[in-house]
Design a protein around this motif. Structure first.
Motif, PDB file in Angstrom:
ATOM      1  N   VAL A 202      19.586 -13.420  -2.562  1.00  0.00           N
ATOM      2  CA  VAL A 202      19.243 -13.197  -1.147  1.00  0.00           C
ATOM      3  C   VAL A 202      17.771 -13.494  -0.895  1.00  0.00           C
ATOM      4  CG1 VAL A 202      18.980 -11.440   0.637  1.00  0.00           C
ATOM      5  CG2 VAL A 202      21.091 -11.553  -0.682  1.00  0.00           C
ATOM      6  N   THR A 203      16.895 -12.914  -1.708  1.00  0.00           N
ATOM      7  CA  THR A 203      15.463 -13.113  -1.490  1.00  0.00           C
ATOM      8  C   THR A 203      15.049 -14.551  -1.815  1.00  0.00           C
ATOM      9  OG1 THR A 203      15.081 -12.169  -3.705  1.00  0.00           O
ATOM     10  CG2 THR A 203      14.817 -10.704  -1.808  1.00  0.00           C
ATOM     11  N   GLY A 204      15.790 -15.223  -2.707  1.00  0.00           N
ATOM     12  CA  GLY A 204      15.503 -16.631  -2.974  1.00  0.00           C
ATOM     13  C   GLY A 204      15.849 -17.507  -1.801  1.00  0.00           C
ATOM     14  N   VAL A 205      17.003 -17.267  -1.186  1.00  0.00           N
ATOM     15  CA  VAL A 205      17.405 -18.038   0.001  1.00  0.00           C
ATOM     16  C   VAL A 205      16.380 -17.868   1.108  1.00  0.00           C
ATOM     17  CG1 VAL A 205      19.114 -18.168   1.862  1.00  0.00           C
ATOM     18  CG2 VAL A 205      19.870 -18.032  -0.518  1.00  0.00           C
ATOM     19  N   LEU A 206      15.834 -16.671   1.248  1.00  0.00           N
ATOM     20  CA  LEU A 206      14.865 -16.402   2.309  1.00  0.00           C
ATOM     21  C   LEU A 206      13.564 -17.178   2.117  1.00  0.00           C
ATOM     22  CD1 LEU A 206      15.370 -12.539   2.683  1.00  0.00           C
ATOM     23  CD2 LEU A 206      16.138 -14.331   4.249  1.00  0.00           C
ATOM     24  N   GLN A 207      13.323 -17.719   0.911  1.00  0.00           N
ATOM     25  CA  GLN A 207      12.122 -18.534   0.683  1.00  0.00           C
ATOM     26  C   GLN A 207      12.311 -19.967   1.171  1.00  0.00           C
ATOM     27  OE1 GLN A 207       9.544 -16.685  -0.539  1.00  0.00           O
ATOM     28  NE2 GLN A 207      11.109 -15.081  -0.572  1.00  0.00           N
ATOM     29  N   GLU A 208      13.545 -20.382   1.379  1.00  0.00           N
ATOM     30  CA  GLU A 208      13.828 -21.786   1.673  1.00  0.00           C
ATOM     31  C   GLU A 208      13.828 -22.109   3.159  1.00  0.00           C
ATOM     32  OE1 GLU A 208      14.035 -23.872  -0.855  1.00  0.00           O
ATOM     33  OE2 GLU A 208      13.827 -22.213  -2.262  1.00  0.00           O
ATOM     34  N   TYR A 209      13.826 -21.115   4.002  1.00  0.00           N
ATOM     35  CA  TYR A 209      13.914 -21.320   5.446  1.00  0.00           C
ATOM     36  C   TYR A 209      12.731 -20.647   6.149  1.00  0.00           C
ATOM     37  CZ  TYR A 209      18.670 -22.666   4.224  1.00  0.00           C
ATOM     38  OH  TYR A 209      19.763 -23.273   3.661  1.00  0.00           O
ATOM     39  N   PRO A 210      12.414 -21.067   7.383  1.00  0.00           N
ATOM     40  CA  PRO A 210      11.267 -20.473   8.107  1.00  0.00           C
ATOM     41  C   PRO A 210      11.575 -19.074   8.634  1.00  0.00           C
ATOM     42  CG  PRO A 210      12.350 -22.104   9.489  1.00  0.00           C
ATOM     43  CD  PRO A 210      13.024 -22.185   8.138  1.00  0.00           C
ATOM     44  N   VAL A 211      11.848 -18.176   7.708  1.00  0.00           N
ATOM     45  CA  VAL A 211      12.235 -16.815   8.076  1.00  0.00           C
ATOM     46  C   VAL A 211      11.094 -16.099   8.788  1.00  0.00           C
ATOM     47  CG1 VAL A 211      13.013 -14.585   7.160  1.00  0.00           C
ATOM     48  CG2 VAL A 211      13.885 -16.715   6.188  1.00  0.00           C
ATOM     49  N   ASP A 212       9.846 -16.451   8.437  1.00  0.00           N
ATOM     50  CA  ASP A 212       8.713 -15.795   9.095  1.00  0.00           C
ATOM     51  C   ASP A 212       8.713 -16.090  10.596  1.00  0.00           C
ATOM     52  OD1 ASP A 212       8.250 -18.453   8.468  1.00  0.00           O
ATOM     53  OD2 ASP A 212       6.100 -18.203   8.207  1.00  0.00           O
ATOM     54  N   ASP A 213       9.057 -17.329  10.970  1.00  0.00           N
ATOM     55  CA  ASP A 213       9.152 -17.654  12.397  1.00  0.00           C
ATOM     56  C   ASP A 213      10.296 -16.889  13.051  1.00  0.00           C
ATOM     57  OD1 ASP A 213       7.026 -19.401  12.220  1.00  0.00           O
ATOM     58  OD2 ASP A 213       8.280 -21.170  11.912  1.00  0.00           O
ATOM     59  N   TRP A 214      11.423 -16.821  12.365  1.00  0.00           N
ATOM     60  CA  TRP A 214      12.579 -16.121  12.929  1.00  0.00           C
ATOM     61  C   TRP A 214      12.294 -14.631  13.110  1.00  0.00           C
ATOM     62  CZ3 TRP A 214      16.513 -18.517   8.917  1.00  0.00           C
ATOM     63  CH2 TRP A 214      16.568 -19.909   9.114  1.00  0.00           C
ATOM     64  N   MET A 215      11.452 -14.070  12.233  1.00  0.00           N
ATOM     65  CA  MET A 215      11.128 -12.648  12.316  1.00  0.00           C
ATOM     66  C   MET A 215       9.935 -12.380  13.231  1.00  0.00           C
ATOM     67  SD  MET A 215      11.574 -11.468   8.324  1.00  0.00           S
ATOM     68  CE  MET A 215      11.040  -9.799   8.688  1.00  0.00           C
ATOM     69  N   GLY A 216       9.331 -13.448  13.766  1.00  0.00           N
ATOM     70  CA  GLY A 216       8.175 -13.273  14.646  1.00  0.00           C
ATOM     71  C   GLY A 216       6.911 -12.882  13.921  1.00  0.00           C
ATOM     72  N   VAL A 217       6.801 -13.246  12.641  1.00  0.00           N
ATOM     73  CA  VAL A 217       5.608 -12.917  11.856  1.00  0.00           C
ATOM     74  C   VAL A 217       4.486 -13.877  12.241  1.00  0.00           C
ATOM     75  CG1 VAL A 217       4.605 -12.793   9.549  1.00  0.00           C
ATOM     76  CG2 VAL A 217       6.950 -11.995   9.949  1.00  0.00           C
ATOM     77  N   GLN A 218       3.337 -13.337  12.540  1.00  0.00           N
ATOM     78  CA  GLN A 218       2.177 -14.149  12.907  1.00  0.00           C
ATOM     79  C   GLN A 218       0.986 -13.791  12.021  1.00  0.00           C
ATOM     80  OE1 GLN A 218       1.594 -13.427  17.100  1.00  0.00           O
ATOM     81  NE2 GLN A 218       3.162 -14.909  17.696  1.00  0.00           N
ATOM     82  N   ARG A 219       0.260 -14.826  11.597  1.00  0.00           N
ATOM     83  CA  ARG A 219      -0.944 -14.571  10.809  1.00  0.00           C
ATOM     84  C   ARG A 219      -2.032 -13.998  11.709  1.00  0.00           C
ATOM     85  NH1 ARG A 219      -2.907 -19.532   7.272  1.00  0.00           N
ATOM     86  NH2 ARG A 219      -3.232 -20.424   9.330  1.00  0.00           N
ATOM     87  N   PRO A 220      -2.872 -13.135  11.161  1.00  0.00           N
ATOM     88  CA  PRO A 220      -4.014 -12.646  11.948  1.00  0.00           C
ATOM     89  C   PRO A 220      -4.906 -13.823  12.345  1.00  0.00           C
ATOM     90  CG  PRO A 220      -3.709 -11.330   9.963  1.00  0.00           C
ATOM     91  CD  PRO A 220      -2.823 -12.517   9.820  1.00  0.00           C
ATOM     92  N   GLU A 221      -5.197 -13.965  13.619  1.00  0.00           N
ATOM     93  CA  GLU A 221      -5.992 -15.081  14.112  1.00  0.00           C
ATOM     94  C   GLU A 221      -7.016 -14.596  15.141  1.00  0.00           C
ATOM     95  OE1 GLU A 221      -5.761 -17.983  12.928  1.00  0.00           O
ATOM     96  OE2 GLU A 221      -3.706 -18.417  12.298  1.00  0.00           O
TER      97      GLU A 221
END
Length: 367
Positions: A202-221
């Motif tokens: 499960v956690t390996g599959v999550l590395q292959e797709y833009p999950v951060d975008d889907w989760m709304g994760v944003q880098r501090p800017e």
């Protein structure tokens, strides 16, 4: 239902088993790749001296033009070594490993001319993308989803019936024919470690797709802005400024200034972070005046970012320290063993059926 699952389990395994075996083998190799890679690389290994290191990096960046220094990454094996990533005009990158005083340790390709990048980088790219970039990552992600479904199906098939003794299932012995023994051990090992395999898949599959975008994760800017001016603040000064904010914290990643981000993004790892090397505590230093634009600890990130950041460390076992990494190593060996046992089981059954059919065919043709 179980009949359908058995058929699907068998044919999925036959179709993707070799790929899953490759994923398991490269995964096992990667668990301690940082330590192994640095151990096998002789050369200087002096502790970080920010001013000396900064001056050496600046000099090296000037000497390698028109290649551009884009990132500095901490070595995963030694706290005193760092990888400078240079991008050529054609988009290819090279890794220059140096020690804490900027002394050269190794210079090799990063994403081309395989296996010139080295055993561990080649294994990593095979594991993540089959050496095929973004398309390869999507394909590996699909194969990971199929592996996940196959593990779940195998667990359902192997689950003991009501009243069946677990001890007998998990300790099958070696009595019986070869196909029977292979089946019993394939089943027992599957029940023992399938749960770990599912988590890693499960956690390996999550590395292959833009999950951060889907989760709304944003880098501090900081507020968005651009600048075409070259950096006026030397890298060594920016590094000293960032490290003074977090004394004793080792460097994780440095992103060099660019037109759309005229600042140094310097990530360090503080105690308590789930990642072993690549921490998420960030300091942004303005490349024009050296002011600190942002200083954000990993503990201050939003909940969705913390969850996303944990996926990789769970996949590699880092989340649980050395013990977790050893478990991931064992799970990789387990998956490889399951692939081999599964193929042997199919092959021996196939031969047995062929042996039974041969006399029948001969008798039919002689009548």
């Amino acid at each position: 239902m179980r009949s359908f699952l058995r058929t699907a389990h068998k044919y999925l395994s036959l179709a993707f088993g070799l790929l899953w075996l490759l994923q398991a083998a490269t995964g096992v190799l990667l668990v301690f790749r940082g330590e192994l890679d640095d151990t096998l690389l002789p050369g200087p290994n002096h502790p970080l001296e920010p001013a000396t290191f900064g001056a050496a990096v600046t000099r090296m960046a000037a000497e390698r033009a028109p290649a551009t220094l884009i990132f500095i990454l901490a070595s995963e094996g030694s706290r005193n070594r760092f990888d400078l990533l240079f991008e050529d005009p054609d988009g290819r990158t090279r890794t220059v490993r140096v020690d804490g005083e900027g002394r050269l340790v190794a210079d090799r390709p990063r994403d081309h001319d395989y296996p010139a990048p080295g055993l561990f980088q080649t294994a990593l790219d095979l594991h993540e993308s089959l050496l095929s970039g973004q398309r390869g990552m999507w394909f590996v992600g699909v194969s990971g989803l199929l592996l996940l479904s196959n593990l779940v199906a195998g667990l359902i098939i192997a689950w003991p019936a009501r009243g069946q003794a677990w001890r007998r299932v998990l300790l099958p012995g070696t009595a019986g024919s070869l196909p029977a023994s292979l089946f019993k051990w394939h089943r027992a090992l599957g029940l023992m470690l399938a749960a770990f395999g599912i988590v890693i898949a499960v956690t390996g599959v999550l590395q292959e797709y833009p999950v951060d975008d889907w989760m709304g994760v944003q880098r501090p800017e900081p507020p968005p802005r651009t600048s075409s001016l070259p950096a006026a603040v030397p890298f060594g000064d920016a590094l000293t400024t960032a490290l003074s904010r977090h004394p004793g914290a080792p460097i994780a990643i440095v992103e060099m200034p660019g037109t759309d981000h005229p600042w140094y993004r310097i990530r360090v790892r503080e105690d308590g972070e789930s990642r072993r090397v690549f921490g998420w505590t960030s300091v942004l230093v303005d490349a024009q005046d050296g002011s600190v634009l942002l200083d954000r600890k990993a503990s201050e990130l939003a909940t969705n970012a913390k969850i996303y950041n944990s996926f990789y460390s769970i996949h590699t076992g880092e989340f649980f320290g050395l013990g977790g990494r050893i478990v991931v190593l064992a799970a990789g060996l387990w998956l490889a063993t399951m692939c081999v046992l599964g193929f042997m089981l199919w092959w021996t059954r196939r031969k047995a059926r062929a042996t039974v059919r041969s006399p029948q065919i001969r008798m039919a043709t002689t009548k």
